[in-house]
Design an enzyme around this catalytic site. Structure first.
Site, PDB file in Angstrom:
ATOM      1  N   ASP A 191       0.844  -1.198   0.000  1.00 48.07           N
ATOM      2  CA  ASP A 191       0.000   0.000   0.000  1.00 48.07           C
ATOM      3  C   ASP A 191       0.879   1.249   0.000  1.00 48.07           C
ATOM      4  OD1 ASP A 191      -3.139   0.752   1.004  1.00 48.07           O
ATOM      5  OD2 ASP A 191      -1.579   2.259   1.390  1.00 48.07           O
ATOM      6  N   ASN A 199      -2.609  13.176  -3.969  1.00 53.24           N
ATOM      7  CA  ASN A 199      -3.785  13.661  -4.709  1.00 53.24           C
ATOM      8  C   ASN A 199      -4.201  15.052  -4.244  1.00 53.24           C
ATOM      9  OD1 ASN A 199      -4.486  11.623  -6.562  1.00 53.24           O
ATOM     10  ND2 ASN A 199      -5.266  10.361  -4.915  1.00 53.24           N
ATOM     11  N   ASP A 208      -2.232   9.576 -10.521  1.00 56.32           N
ATOM     12  CA  ASP A 208      -2.247   8.484 -11.510  1.00 56.32           C
ATOM     13  C   ASP A 208      -0.846   8.209 -12.060  1.00 56.32           C
ATOM     14  OD1 ASP A 208      -4.917   8.218 -11.122  1.00 56.32           O
ATOM     15  OD2 ASP A 208      -5.534   8.897 -13.110  1.00 56.32           O
ATOM     16  N   GLU A 235      -4.717   2.463  -4.367  1.00 56.12           N
ATOM     17  CA  GLU A 235      -3.247   2.572  -4.284  1.00 56.12           C
ATOM     18  C   GLU A 235      -2.703   1.334  -3.598  1.00 56.12           C
ATOM     19  OE1 GLU A 235      -4.686   2.713  -1.210  1.00 56.12           O
ATOM     20  OE2 GLU A 235      -3.071   3.932  -0.320  1.00 56.12           O
TER      21      GLU A 235
HETATM   22  P1  GH3 Z   1      -1.841   5.341   4.294  1.00 58.04           P
HETATM   23  O1  GH3 Z   1      -0.392   5.661   4.362  1.00 58.04           O
HETATM   24  O2  GH3 Z   1      -2.424   5.082   5.625  1.00 58.04           O
HETATM   25  O3  GH3 Z   1      -2.112   4.241   3.335  1.00 58.04           O
HETATM   26  O4  GH3 Z   1      -2.531   6.671   3.766  1.00 58.04           O
HETATM   27  P2  GH3 Z   1      -3.189   6.901   2.368  1.00 58.04           P
HETATM   28  O5  GH3 Z   1      -3.424   8.340   2.217  1.00 58.04           O
HETATM   29  O6  GH3 Z   1      -2.385   6.256   1.301  1.00 58.04           O
HETATM   30  O7  GH3 Z   1      -4.501   6.035   2.502  1.00 58.04           O
HETATM   31  P3  GH3 Z   1      -5.987   6.331   2.172  1.00 58.04           P
HETATM   32  O8  GH3 Z   1      -6.629   4.979   2.064  1.00 58.04           O
HETATM   33  O9  GH3 Z   1      -6.553   7.295   3.145  1.00 58.04           O
HETATM   34  O10 GH3 Z   1      -5.980   7.029   0.775  1.00 58.04           O
HETATM   35  C1  GH3 Z   1      -5.821   6.327  -0.420  1.00 58.04           C
HETATM   36  C2  GH3 Z   1      -5.959   7.354  -1.499  1.00 58.04           C
HETATM   37  O11 GH3 Z   1      -5.722   6.777  -2.763  1.00 58.04           O
HETATM   38  C3  GH3 Z   1      -7.327   7.941  -1.571  1.00 58.04           C
HETATM   39  C4  GH3 Z   1      -7.643   8.050  -3.026  1.00 58.04           C
HETATM   40  O12 GH3 Z   1      -7.879   9.370  -3.400  1.00 58.04           O
HETATM   41  C5  GH3 Z   1      -6.390   7.566  -3.710  1.00 58.04           C
HETATM   42  N1  GH3 Z   1      -6.677   6.787  -4.883  1.00 58.04           N
HETATM   43  C6  GH3 Z   1      -7.328   5.611  -4.961  1.00 58.04           C
HETATM   44  N2  GH3 Z   1      -7.404   5.209  -6.241  1.00 58.04           N
HETATM   45  C7  GH3 Z   1      -6.784   6.143  -7.002  1.00 58.04           C
HETATM   46  C8  GH3 Z   1      -6.553   6.298  -8.400  1.00 58.04           C
HETATM   47  O13 GH3 Z   1      -6.914   5.461  -9.230  1.00 58.04           O
HETATM   48  N3  GH3 Z   1      -5.896   7.395  -8.819  1.00 58.04           N
HETATM   49  C9  GH3 Z   1      -5.466   8.321  -7.932  1.00 58.04           C
HETATM   50  N4  GH3 Z   1      -4.829   9.390  -8.388  1.00 58.04           N
HETATM   51  N5  GH3 Z   1      -5.682   8.213  -6.618  1.00 58.04           N
HETATM   52  C10 GH3 Z   1      -6.330   7.155  -6.154  1.00 58.04           C
HETATM   53 MG    MG Z   2      -2.216   4.160   1.306  1.00 60.10          MG
HETATM   54 MG    MG Z   3      -5.020   1.921   0.924  1.00 61.21          MG
END
Ligand code: GH3
Ligand code: MG
Ligand code: MG
Ligand code: MG
Length: 318
Positions: A191, A199, A208, A235
């Site tokens: 992760d 973002n 992305d 992610e």
């Molecule tokens: P942690 O270290 O605890 O994993 O924090 P985090 O911010 O990575 O975790 P969180 O699950 O809060 O956020 C994941 C983010 O990933 C939120 C979402 O906007 C982003 N995300 C998910 N799918 C995509 C994608 O396809 N493209 C982009 N650009 N961002 C994405």
């Molecule tokens: Mg994360």
């Molecule tokens: Mg995650």
């Protein structure tokens, strides 16, 4: 310019190969000449048995076969060709003689697509071959479309990696294999750390770009061809490591973690330093142990990932 038979314009390399089956060599030769002059490639056989052997060696999309032959007859050949597994459709034209014994209905029911009286003029054979070619070309196009759809459905469009569905299928298959042969197998859940910040700070497009780059770096650092790396969520990535114990999986995971840490990612918003956290799950393969399911192993990897996050991220827990 003279009006030209449109099929004659096709180059012969792209035209389907025809397998001609007849015990009468004079007829074999005649059909051969008629088809060759239309630019088809041909192969000839004197019996149904040798035709099947020839097909197994190298698939032909079009078969023209006689009905009455010593040994296996043409209708049995039709049935065998219909029920066999071939790389593509087999279009069968049965050549009937003049007697009632070479029945058209029986031939069609046996699996033939078309029939031709042996006394027909070459122009009729040519016309029937154009039909055959149309069908064969259509089938090939359909098959290619379906194959490419299946490929699309199996992969994630952003990164090109296998998607969640493919990951689950592969994991189930590899897991069964590992259990049957009492081999180790491990799973990594990966992760991206603080990805929401990427973002929020730079926008989704930069996010992305980062995901694509992470995918590429992860794949580069898993060079064994039977290892699988998939994108299973936003992610989140996951790896299947067949034949890999927990200890070895931890080493692989650490290599991935370090590779990402030392690969700053060039994006439209400048160079970004991203880190990942990893959790390892492994099949125990102890005879006495409770049988584990894939869900148990994924659960274990998930808890280990959570632990990596809790301990400050950018680390591996196994
Ligand atoms: P942690 O270290 O605890 O994993 O924090 P985090 O911010 O990575 O975790 P969180 O699950 O809060 O956020 C994941 C983010 O990933 C939120 C979402 O906007 C982003 N995300 C998910 N799918 C995509 C994608 O396809 N493209 C982009 N650009 N961002 C994405
Ligand atoms: Mg994360
Ligand atoms: Mg995650
Ligand atoms: Mg015959």
């Amino acid at each position: 310019m003279k009006p030209t038979d449109s099929t004659a314009l096709l180059n012969s390399a792209s035209r389907p190969t025809i397998l001609i089956v007849d015990d009468d060599e004079a007829i074999q030769e005649l059909v051969n000449i008629y088809t060759l002059e239309q630019g088809f490639q041909t192969r000839s056989c004197s019996s149904a048995e040798s035709a099947l052997e020839e097909m197994r060696k190298s698939y032909c999309p079009i078969v023209i076969t006689d009905v009455q032959m010593p040994g296996m007859g043409g209708l049995s050949l039709c049935r065998k060709l219909r029920h066999g597994k071939w790389p593509g459709y087999v279009y069968i034209i049965v050549m009937t003689g003049h007697d009632q014994a070479d029945g058209v209905i029986e031939a069609l029911d046996a699996g033939a697509d078309d029939y031709l009286h042996k006394g027909s003029p070459p122009a009729e054979l040519h016309a029937r071959l154009r039909v055959a070619e149309r069908i064969v070309t259509l089938e090939q196009r359909l098959r290619r479309t379906l194959e490419s759809k299946a490929r699309q459905a199996a992969s994630d469009s952003l990164t090109g990696l296998p998607n969640r569905r493919t990951f689950d299928r592969r994991l189930n298959a590899e897991f069964k294999r590992a259990r049957r042969f009492a081999e180790p197998i491990s799973v990594l859940l990966i992760d991206a750390d603080h990805f929401k910040q990427v973002n929020d700070q730079y926008g989704h497009q930069v996010g992305d770009e980062v995901l694509r780059s992470l995918a590429a770096t992860l794949r580069e650092n898993l060079p064994r061809e039977y290892d699988v790396i998939a994108r299973i969520g936003g992610e989140e990535f996951a790896a299947i490591l067949p034949h890999t114990s927990r200890e070895d999986a931890a080493i692989v995971a650490e290599r991935l973690r370090a590779a990402i840490e030392r690969s700053p990612i060039a994006t439209a918003a400048g160079t970004l330093n991203i880190t990942i956290s990893i959790g390892v799950g492994s099949l125990l393969n102890r005879v006495s142990a409770e049988p584990q399911t894939t869900l148990d192993v994924l659960d274990e990897a998930d808890r280990a990932l959570y632990e990596s996050k809790r301990l400050g991220r950018n680390r591996v827990t196994s």
